[in-house]
Write a protein that holds these residues in place. Sequence first.
Motif, PDB file in Angstrom:
ATOM      1  N   SER A  95       0.640  -0.961   0.283  1.00 34.52           N
ATOM      2  CA  SER A  95      -0.027  -0.029  -0.373  1.00 34.52           C
ATOM      3  C   SER A  95       0.304   1.312  -0.046  1.00 34.52           C
ATOM      4  O   SER A  95       2.317   1.618   0.528  1.00 34.52           O
ATOM      5  N   GLU A  99      -1.849   6.852   2.028  1.00 34.02           N
ATOM      6  CA  GLU A  99      -2.766   7.116   2.001  1.00 34.02           C
ATOM      7  C   GLU A  99      -3.814   6.188   2.421  1.00 34.02           C
ATOM      8  O   GLU A  99      -4.515   6.149   2.581  1.00 34.02           O
ATOM      9  N   ALA A 100      -2.750   4.589   2.598  1.00 32.86           N
ATOM     10  CA  ALA A 100      -3.513   3.879   2.824  1.00 32.86           C
ATOM     11  C   ALA A 100      -3.528   3.776   4.575  1.00 32.86           C
ATOM     12  O   ALA A 100      -2.459   4.258   5.403  1.00 32.86           O
ATOM     13  N   LYS A 104      -9.309   2.023   6.771  1.00 29.54           N
ATOM     14  CA  LYS A 104      -9.820   2.194   5.257  1.00 29.54           C
ATOM     15  C   LYS A 104      -8.994   0.541   5.991  1.00 29.54           C
ATOM     16  O   LYS A 104     -10.193  -0.612   5.252  1.00 29.54           O
ATOM     17  N   THR A 149      -8.203  -0.463  -4.810  1.00 33.56           N
ATOM     18  CA  THR A 149      -8.310   1.457  -4.883  1.00 33.56           C
ATOM     19  C   THR A 149      -8.404   1.754  -3.904  1.00 33.56           C
ATOM     20  O   THR A 149      -7.760   2.656  -3.007  1.00 33.56           O
ATOM     21  N   TYR A 150      -9.509   1.093  -2.730  1.00 35.55           N
ATOM     22  CA  TYR A 150     -10.154   1.772  -1.396  1.00 35.55           C
ATOM     23  C   TYR A 150      -8.404   1.885  -0.507  1.00 35.55           C
ATOM     24  O   TYR A 150      -8.957   2.377   0.121  1.00 35.55           O
ATOM     25  N   CYS A 152      -5.575   1.516  -1.079  1.00 36.79           N
ATOM     26  CA  CYS A 152      -4.894   2.077  -2.037  1.00 36.79           C
ATOM     27  C   CYS A 152      -3.318   1.809  -2.494  1.00 36.79           C
ATOM     28  O   CYS A 152      -2.460   1.384  -1.764  1.00 36.79           O
ATOM     29  N   ARG A 154      -0.876  -0.255  -4.277  1.00 36.01           N
ATOM     30  CA  ARG A 154       0.063   0.406  -5.724  1.00 36.01           C
ATOM     31  C   ARG A 154      -0.168  -0.631  -7.249  1.00 36.01           C
ATOM     32  O   ARG A 154       0.005  -1.966  -6.704  1.00 36.01           O
TER      33      ARG A 154
END
Length: 185
Positions: A95, A99-100, A104, A149-150, A152, A154
């Motif tokens: 991840s 962002e992660a 989440k 995508t939720y 994050c 790569r």
Amino acid sequence: MVHFLRYISQLVMSPSHGWEDIAARSEKPAEIARNGFYPLLGLTACSVFAKLFYGGIRLNPLSLLIEEAVVTFVMFFAGYFFASFCWSVFAGRFSAKTEATEKKQDTFIIYNLSLLAIIQIIENVLPISLSLVQFLPLFILVVIWTGHTYVCVRPQSMLMFMVFAVLTILVPPYAIFYIFMTFLQ
């Protein structure tokens, strides 16, 4: 509970839109667990007793059904905490760390385990074993994949993400169930 069920149905109908709506809502995992996941686990455990209606007490003794109900609850409950621990330790490998968030990741785990619990309810209430129902956990792979995508992920780490998600979210509940039921019989 209403939002929880709405998001679950969205994940089934359109996983990518479901993850987008879950991201937009941005609920705390503790609230999701308290208001939706834990009651769903209780319902899943209670669904074991549906076997009394089509199998009778002779085929399904009450003591074995109680044991199976407890194990069914424990398999998802312990599976959540196992997955949460693994994700908090190892998820940074695939991840984007900026962002992660753990919030989440826990939400991602809760919703995927909830889908698995719903599949378990379907298995418990059906009087016969259907091959289609036994293959439904493969649909969760689609939900996991669309959720990349939720959480994050790569792009170069997609394969590692999928393997990790399967090993931490899907496998442990079944392994826990198998181990407990083997020792209880």
